[in-house]
Design an enzyme around this catalytic site. Structure first.
Site, PDB file in Angstrom:
ATOM      1  N   HIS A  81      54.181  55.274  77.019  1.00 48.38           N
ATOM      2  CA  HIS A  81      53.473  56.550  77.162  1.00 48.38           C
ATOM      3  C   HIS A  81      53.656  57.187  78.539  1.00 48.38           C
ATOM      4  CE1 HIS A  81      51.632  56.206  73.258  1.00 48.38           C
ATOM      5  NE2 HIS A  81      51.056  55.055  73.560  1.00 48.38           N
ATOM      6  N   GLU A 101      46.683  45.816  68.637  1.00 45.84           N
ATOM      7  CA  GLU A 101      46.035  47.134  68.736  1.00 45.84           C
ATOM      8  C   GLU A 101      46.007  47.847  67.389  1.00 45.84           C
ATOM      9  OE1 GLU A 101      48.164  49.662  71.485  1.00 45.84           O
ATOM     10  OE2 GLU A 101      50.106  48.870  70.927  1.00 45.84           O
ATOM     11  N   ASP A 110      44.257  52.500  70.159  1.00 49.15           N
ATOM     12  CA  ASP A 110      44.921  52.381  68.855  1.00 49.15           C
ATOM     13  C   ASP A 110      44.112  51.494  67.909  1.00 49.15           C
ATOM     14  OD1 ASP A 110      47.292  54.008  68.915  1.00 49.15           O
ATOM     15  OD2 ASP A 110      48.052  52.664  70.457  1.00 49.15           O
TER      16      ASP A 110
HETATM   17  C1  3PY Z   1      45.655  51.494  73.543  1.00 54.21           C
HETATM   18  O1  3PY Z   1      44.478  51.553  73.938  1.00 54.21           O
HETATM   19  O2  3PY Z   1      46.018  51.679  72.377  1.00 54.21           O
HETATM   20  C2  3PY Z   1      46.706  51.201  74.497  1.00 54.21           C
HETATM   21  O3  3PY Z   1      47.838  51.075  74.150  1.00 54.21           O
HETATM   22  C3  3PY Z   1      46.329  51.083  75.936  1.00 54.21           C
HETATM   23  O4  3PY Z   1      46.529  52.263  76.573  1.00 54.21           O
HETATM   24 MG    MG Z   2      48.232  51.664  72.210  1.00 54.61          MG
END
Ligand code: 3PY
Ligand code: MG
Length: 247
Positions: free
Chosen positions: A45, A145, A171
């Site tokens: 990102h 995630e 996520d």
């Molecule tokens: C998330 O929170 O999904 C991440 O990848 C951390 O930034």
């Molecule tokens: Mg993420």
């Protein structure tokens, strides 16, 4: 050659780091001066790709800051290239199954434990030239995630060559049907954090979280405390204060 300092840190206390999204050596230098245990260079990102990494990583040379790279995807070449550039820890996003974890782990290490390809690149100045020693020092953190990753977290944490699990709360919240938000998270996400910590403890690997140091008491040992963008955004508070003083 001192090896991967971060491994020694998270074995003894929670390691605290900063995200780097802005591809400027001057920004990295400021973060290095901040005294973080690690800087997490974000090729997923951040405003740069794996190919742009090397000048940024170079700023951490001969400092106590361990360079960690989040690769854009669970990809053999992205992981190999980040390590060639001098990453000592790779963070692999969206690991959902044991097969995903095995792919990430294999790309991180040389034969016989993995399939990483050898090159006399910058990495040899960072962790040395001996593949056995390098295999021992590098680390691979799988990101859990998603709801699927969470369901498989015990298997992922127990995969040979996975050194830790890094939780992505944003996520994770989305795939649990919740809005992403700052800590403290929704009860389901908070429960998931404890579940991941328990799975990591059972497997003997490091639990980490993309959130502040408040979570160190919950057993997390790899925490991102802030980042370059967040630090710059804090300037807004100064502006608001100055404007308020005018009235
Ligand atoms: C998330 O929170 O999904 C991440 O990848 C951390 O930034
Ligand atoms: Mg993420």
């Amino acid at each position: 050659m001192t090896g991967n300092r971060l491994r020694r840190v998270w074995d003894t206390r929670p390691a605290l780091g900063a995200w780097c999204w802005i591809p400027a050596p001057a920004v990295v230098e400021q973060l290095v001066w901040g005294g973080f245990d690690f800087i997490l260079f974000d090729c997923q990102h951040g405003e740069y790709g794996v190919a742009d990494l090397e000048p940024l990583l170079r700023v951490t040379t001969n400092t106590d800051v361990t360079p960690v790279v989040r690769v854009p995807t669970n990809d053999y070449y992205a992981i190999g290239h980040a390590l060639d550039a001098g990453a000592e820890v790779v963070v692999v996003p969206m690991v959902e199954t044991k097969a995903d974890a095995e792919r990430a782990a294999a790309a991180t290490r040389f034969f016989p434990t993995g399939t990483r390809s050898y090159a006399g690149t910058r990495s040899t100045r960072v962790l040395g030239t001996d593949p056995v020693q390098v295999n021992r020092e590098v680390a691979c953190l799988a990101m859990v995630e998603t709801a699927t990753g969470l369901a498989n977290v015990a298997e992922i944490a127990g995969t040979e060559g996975i050194d830790g699990i890094f939780i992505g709360p944003a996520d994770l919240a989305i795939t649990l049907g919740l809005p992403p938000g700052p800590p403290p998270y929704a009860a389901e996400v908070e429960r998931a954090i404890d579940q991941v910590v328990a799975a990591c403890d059972a497997a003997g690997v490091v639990p980490g979280l993309a959130a502040g140091s408040d979570y160190a008491a919950r057993g997390l040992r790899f925490l991102t405390v802030t980042g370059d963008r967040a630090l710059l955004q804090r300037g807004k508070a100064e502006l608001d204060k100055a404007r308020a003083a005018l009235h």
